[in-house]
Design a protein around this motif. Structure first.
Motif, short mmCIF file in Angstrom:
data_model
loop_
_atom_site.label_atom_id
_atom_site.label_comp_id
_atom_site.label_asym_id
_atom_site.label_seq_id
_atom_site.Cartn_x
_atom_site.Cartn_y
_atom_site.Cartn_z
N UNK A 162 4.84 9.02 16.17
CA UNK A 162 5.17 9.96 17.24
C UNK A 162 3.87 10.34 17.93
N UNK A 163 3.72 9.92 19.16
CA UNK A 163 2.49 10.19 19.90
C UNK A 163 2.69 11.41 20.78
N UNK A 164 1.91 12.46 20.55
CA UNK A 164 1.99 13.67 21.35
C UNK A 164 0.74 13.81 22.21
N UNK A 165 0.67 14.88 22.96
CA UNK A 165 -0.47 15.12 23.83
C UNK A 165 -1.76 15.32 23.03
N UNK A 166 -1.62 15.84 21.79
CA UNK A 166 -2.79 16.19 21.01
C UNK A 166 -3.10 15.21 19.89
N UNK A 167 -2.07 14.66 19.23
CA UNK A 167 -2.31 13.80 18.08
C UNK A 167 -1.10 12.92 17.81
N UNK A 168 -1.26 12.02 16.81
CA UNK A 168 -0.18 11.14 16.40
C UNK A 168 0.34 11.57 15.04
#
Length: 233
Positions: A162-168
């Motif tokens: 799950x790739x988010x704006x801040x981290x995976x």
């Protein structure tokens, strides 16, 4: 969200006001028959989130308004003319392009684009159970992930990333199981290995979308649904 309606036709203003009235997270603060008056209004009311703007108005057109105003709110153009869509999307502030007569379902799709653009997610209508976050099990810890922060999800064997704006986040589950937990209005499976957050799309080519700096494949079978969900004109 606060909006204003700008149209020189009284009936058009009334139709839009009626559609807004049926939208729980939207309220009309003022209506105007010309663009000059709304410019004055915005000077003292900078908290307006959205403008429904007619293109063809006497003396000062909708495009004149867009080219003149600094730091405009988001704009949905409203017109009888189908031939100006390409020009409309030359402006970053223009979110969508509605052709009169406006159908309720087309109006709601335009509002979905506004919500995505504002990064406020899909505001729950009454009786809606769309989640705003998910909890994932990582190293025996339950970690909350804001759905609006997710860029995309990629299958990786028995895991998903799950790739988010801040981290995976690497989660032991399948793409299919995770997709069942996601709002269908916000997320779309573009490929057997990818689910994307539609709001995060920056650019689209024939078989890919750009999200952040990552190029995500779009399969032939999923392209038609992507085009429909983005309301491309």
């Amino acid at each position: 969200m606060k909006c204003v309606i700008v149209d020189d036709e009284l009936l058009a203003r009334e139709v839009l006001s009626h559609l807004v009235l049926k939208t729980p997270d939207l309220i009309v603060t003022e209506t105007f028959s010309n663009a000059i008056d709304v410019m004055k209004y915005l000077n003292s009311n900078p908290d307006v989130d959205l403008i429904f703007l007619d293109i063809h108005m006497p003396n000062f057109s909708g495009f004149d308004f867009v080219q003149t105003i600094k730091n405009p709110p988001l704009i949905i153009l409203v017109t009888n003319d189908k031939n100006l869509a390409l020009e409309a999307f030359n402006y970053d502030c223009i979110v969508d392009y509605l052709v009169k007569p406006i159908l309720p379902e087309r109006f709601e799709r335009a509002m979905e684009r506004v919500r995505m653009k504002l990064h406020v997610g899909y505001i729950k209508p009454v009786d809606s159970n769309d989640p705003q976050e998910i909890y994932v099990n990582i190293d025996k810890r339950l970690i909350k992930i804001d759905l609006n922060a997710i860029n995309y999800i990629k299958a990786n064997g028995d895991y998903v990333i799950i790739k988010t704006e801040q981290q995976n986040y690497i989660v032991h589950t399948t793409l299919t199981k995770l997709q069942e937990k996601l709002p269908k209005t916000q997320f779309l499976k573009t490929h057997r290995s990818f689910i994307i957050n539609i709001a995060k799309i920056i650019d689209i080519k024939d078989s890919t979308v750009l999200i952040g700096k990552d190029v995500i494949p779009v399969s032939k079978n999923n392209r038609a649904e992507l085009i429909e969900r983005l309301n491309l004109i």
